[in-house]
Design a protein around this motif. Structure first.
Motif, PDB file in Angstrom:
ATOM      1  N   HIS A 136      25.080  -0.161  -4.586  1.00 39.26           N
ATOM      2  CA  HIS A 136      25.544   1.185  -4.936  1.00 39.26           C
ATOM      3  C   HIS A 136      24.354   2.110  -5.117  1.00 39.26           C
ATOM      4  N   VAL A 137      24.472   3.285  -4.523  1.00 40.29           N
ATOM      5  CA  VAL A 137      23.387   4.256  -4.705  1.00 40.29           C
ATOM      6  C   VAL A 137      23.801   5.177  -5.833  1.00 40.29           C
ATOM      7  N   THR A 138      22.966   5.249  -6.848  1.00 44.14           N
ATOM      8  CA  THR A 138      23.358   6.054  -8.006  1.00 44.14           C
ATOM      9  C   THR A 138      22.634   7.392  -8.030  1.00 44.14           C
ATOM     10  N   ASP A 139      21.457   7.450  -7.395  1.00 49.77           N
ATOM     11  CA  ASP A 139      20.703   8.704  -7.465  1.00 49.77           C
ATOM     12  C   ASP A 139      21.323   9.765  -6.569  1.00 49.77           C
ATOM     13  N   SER A 140      21.118  10.989  -6.932  1.00 48.20           N
ATOM     14  CA  SER A 140      21.567  12.065  -6.070  1.00 48.20           C
ATOM     15  C   SER A 140      20.433  13.084  -5.971  1.00 48.20           C
ATOM     16  N   LEU A 141      20.003  13.362  -4.776  1.00 49.42           N
ATOM     17  CA  LEU A 141      18.844  14.239  -4.600  1.00 49.42           C
ATOM     18  C   LEU A 141      19.189  15.402  -3.709  1.00 49.42           C
ATOM     19  N   GLU A 142      18.479  16.458  -3.899  1.00 46.22           N
ATOM     20  CA  GLU A 142      18.648  17.601  -3.010  1.00 46.22           C
ATOM     21  C   GLU A 142      17.433  17.673  -2.117  1.00 46.22           C
ATOM     22  N   LEU A 143      17.618  18.005  -0.867  1.00 44.22           N
ATOM     23  CA  LEU A 143      16.447  18.184  -0.016  1.00 44.22           C
ATOM     24  C   LEU A 143      15.847  19.529  -0.371  1.00 44.22           C
ATOM     25  N   ARG A 144      14.659  19.486  -0.941  1.00 43.76           N
ATOM     26  CA  ARG A 144      14.035  20.752  -1.322  1.00 43.76           C
ATOM     27  C   ARG A 144      13.141  21.205  -0.179  1.00 43.76           C
ATOM     28  N   ILE A 145      13.521  22.278   0.443  1.00 44.17           N
ATOM     29  CA  ILE A 145      12.698  22.790   1.535  1.00 44.17           C
ATOM     30  C   ILE A 145      11.643  23.699   0.909  1.00 44.17           C
ATOM     31  N   HIS A 146      10.408  23.340   1.094  1.00 47.74           N
ATOM     32  CA  HIS A 146       9.346  24.162   0.533  1.00 47.74           C
ATOM     33  C   HIS A 146       8.912  25.182   1.572  1.00 47.74           C
ATOM     34  N   LYS A 147       8.235  26.193   1.093  1.00 49.03           N
ATOM     35  CA  LYS A 147       7.694  27.168   2.047  1.00 49.03           C
ATOM     36  C   LYS A 147       6.646  26.491   2.899  1.00 49.03           C
ATOM     37  N   ARG A 148       6.585  26.898   4.136  1.00 47.07           N
ATOM     38  CA  ARG A 148       5.631  26.261   5.027  1.00 47.07           C
ATOM     39  C   ARG A 148       4.194  26.484   4.568  1.00 47.07           C
ATOM     40  N   LYS A 149       3.455  25.384   4.614  1.00 49.14           N
ATOM     41  CA  LYS A 149       2.053  25.454   4.242  1.00 49.14           C
ATOM     42  C   LYS A 149       1.291  26.151   5.377  1.00 49.14           C
ATOM     43  N   ASN A 243      10.986   9.249  -3.773  1.00 47.45           N
ATOM     44  CA  ASN A 243      10.806   9.792  -5.125  1.00 47.45           C
ATOM     45  C   ASN A 243       9.352  10.095  -5.446  1.00 47.45           C
ATOM     46  N   ASN A 244       8.449   9.208  -5.067  1.00 46.85           N
ATOM     47  CA  ASN A 244       7.057   9.377  -5.506  1.00 46.85           C
ATOM     48  C   ASN A 244       6.202  10.186  -4.544  1.00 46.85           C
ATOM     49  N   HIS A 245       6.387   9.983  -3.261  1.00 41.26           N
ATOM     50  CA  HIS A 245       5.464  10.618  -2.310  1.00 41.26           C
ATOM     51  C   HIS A 245       6.092  11.796  -1.563  1.00 41.26           C
ATOM     52  N   TYR A 246       7.381  11.697  -1.303  1.00 44.83           N
ATOM     53  CA  TYR A 246       8.020  12.737  -0.499  1.00 44.83           C
ATOM     54  C   TYR A 246       8.432  13.919  -1.387  1.00 44.83           C
ATOM     55  N   LEU A 247       9.050  13.595  -2.520  1.00 37.98           N
ATOM     56  CA  LEU A 247       9.467  14.663  -3.441  1.00 37.98           C
ATOM     57  C   LEU A 247       8.532  14.773  -4.633  1.00 37.98           C
ATOM     58  N   GLY A 248       7.928  13.675  -5.006  1.00 41.19           N
ATOM     59  CA  GLY A 248       7.167  13.629  -6.250  1.00 41.19           C
ATOM     60  C   GLY A 248       5.756  14.140  -6.078  1.00 41.19           C
TER      61      GLY A 248
END
Ligand SMILES: O=C(O)CCC(=O)C(=O)O
Length: 401
Positions: A136-149, A243-248
């Protein structure tokens, strides 16, 4: 039916699991057979030592796999590892404290280091999908689109270089592409060729990726790029990577790079389509499928200037990448490393060229290309490319001969 029985039902040819360990050292083979028999032959009560025995077979084979150069590892050793990984997964599932995640980790290690069996070619992939569907996947995340670097190093270094543009075509016919770009080996950007891919919508939802792949083990490159002296690779779950590298805000940049995620996770394979252009071949005997790799990471990942031995279509599912291309005719101006392992990687950094050491760089011609969502870039074999992700990005490459 319990999970180990369900997995056993996926076996196409049981004797192959046993046959592929025939060449192992006699003691390891015996230990393997005890584990194997506990899954298929004996019905007596649970033996607490079995997991340790399965671990010892896995450890022995992992040592064998890590000895010498990877390309020299024997196929039968890798197939034995596949079989042992499957048997260990069954043992873990038979354990009174059934641990589905641990069994899934065994299967993933088998998929990453082993080689497919013949009659049971999809056994590990199918087993892993099945186990994933029970978690079961319990986490729920939103794809946060950041401004382009913006690349703060770019333009000056190119000021004195001859620049050419990579042409863009809207979904050319096979014939057009073949005549004008494939045969002549000229890079080109292709639009409107991947709108039908389910990936272009599904992968925007991180919760989907977490559901089908979050608990799967994947190799992650850690470090600013692969020529950096602190660069390393680590296995981790896709969920931890996200969680750690992509969003964190992990200190080190992480990149799921050049990994055949699609043989490992069939749900993701179903979301992409092999472009028709990959059917073109200069060699009529060569009807191999393309090598398909995933490139998934946060903004700022860098693949240093290098070339590959096959033609490549790099398809951008989302995010934008800035790509610099140089023709094979300019190889001398890019100063390939002399080291045997890095012969296909340039010493010169095109964004910060050290012109005292690499003066010929000024004679090179650069092709600059911004690859945006839904676009593919054709990079002919031996064309040098430097790739920087300006956003969070997911690309798929198709290498073919
Ligand atoms: O997207 C990247 O970071 C590199 C892609 C690449 O080098 C390739 O597809 O060969």
């Amino acid at each position: 039916m319990d999970l180990s029985e369900t997995l056993k039902n996926l076996i196409q040819n049981q004797s192959e699991l046993e046959e592929c360990v025939q060449n192992l050292n006699i003691h390891v083979k015996e230990t393997f057979l005890q584990c194997y028999n506990s899954c298929f032959v004996t019905t007596n009560k649970f033996d607490d030592t079995l997991k340790l025995k399965a671990d010892s077979v896995i450890d022995y084979l992992q040592d064998e796999l890590n000895t010498g150069h990877w390309s020299e590892v024997l196929l039968h050793t890798r197939q034995a590892f596949t079989s042992a990984s499957f048997i260990k997964a069954l043992i873990v599932l038979n354990h009174p404290e059934e641990n589905v995640q641990e069994a899934l980790n065994c299967l993933d290690l088998g998929l990453l280091l082993g080689a497919p069996l013949c009659a049971n070619s999809n056994l590990l992939t199918q087993s892993a999908s099945l186990l994933t569907s029970t978690l079961h996947v319990t986490d729920s995340l939103e794809l946060r689109i950041h401004k382009r670097k913006t690349l703060n190093c770019g333009n000056d270094s190119f000021e004195n270089l001859r620049r050419l543009e990579v042409k863009t075509l809207n979904c050319p016919t096979l014939e057009e592409f073949n005549k004008a770009y494939y045969i002549t080996q000229i890079p080109v950007k292709l639009k409107e060729c991947m709108e039908h891919w389910p990936a272009c919508t599904k992968w925007l939802d991180l919760n989907y990726l977490l559901k089908v792949a979050g608990s799967r083990t994947v190799p992650i490159e850690l470090g600013s790029h692969y020529t950096d002296e602190n660069w390393t690779q680590k296995l981790m779950s896709l969920k931890d990577f996200i969680n750690n590298h992509y969003l964190g805000n992990a200190d080190t940049i992480g990149y799921l790079a050049q990994h055949n995620l699609f043989d490992q996770i069939s749900e993701l394979r179903n979301d992409i389509c092999i472009p028709d252009y990959c059917a073109l071949s200069r060699n009529y005997d060569d009807s191999c499928e393309p090598d398909i790799n995933a490139w998934f990471g946060p903004e700022g990942t860098v693949s240093p200037l290098h070339f590959d031995p096959k033609d490549n279509l790099l398809a951008q599912v989302y995010g934008t990448k800035q790509i610099l291309l140089f023709s094979p005719n300019d190889s001398e101006c890019l100063y390939p490393h002399e080291d045997k392992l890095l012969f296909n990687t340039a010493q010169v950094d095109p964004y910060k060229p050290d012109l005292e050491r690499f003066p010929k760089f000024l004679s090179a011609t650069v092709y600059k290309c911004l690859l945006e969502p839904g676009e593919m870039l054709f990079m002919p074999l031996k064309w040098w490319h430097h790739v920087t992700a300006l956003d969070k990005s997911f690309s798929v490459s198709f290498w073919w001969k």
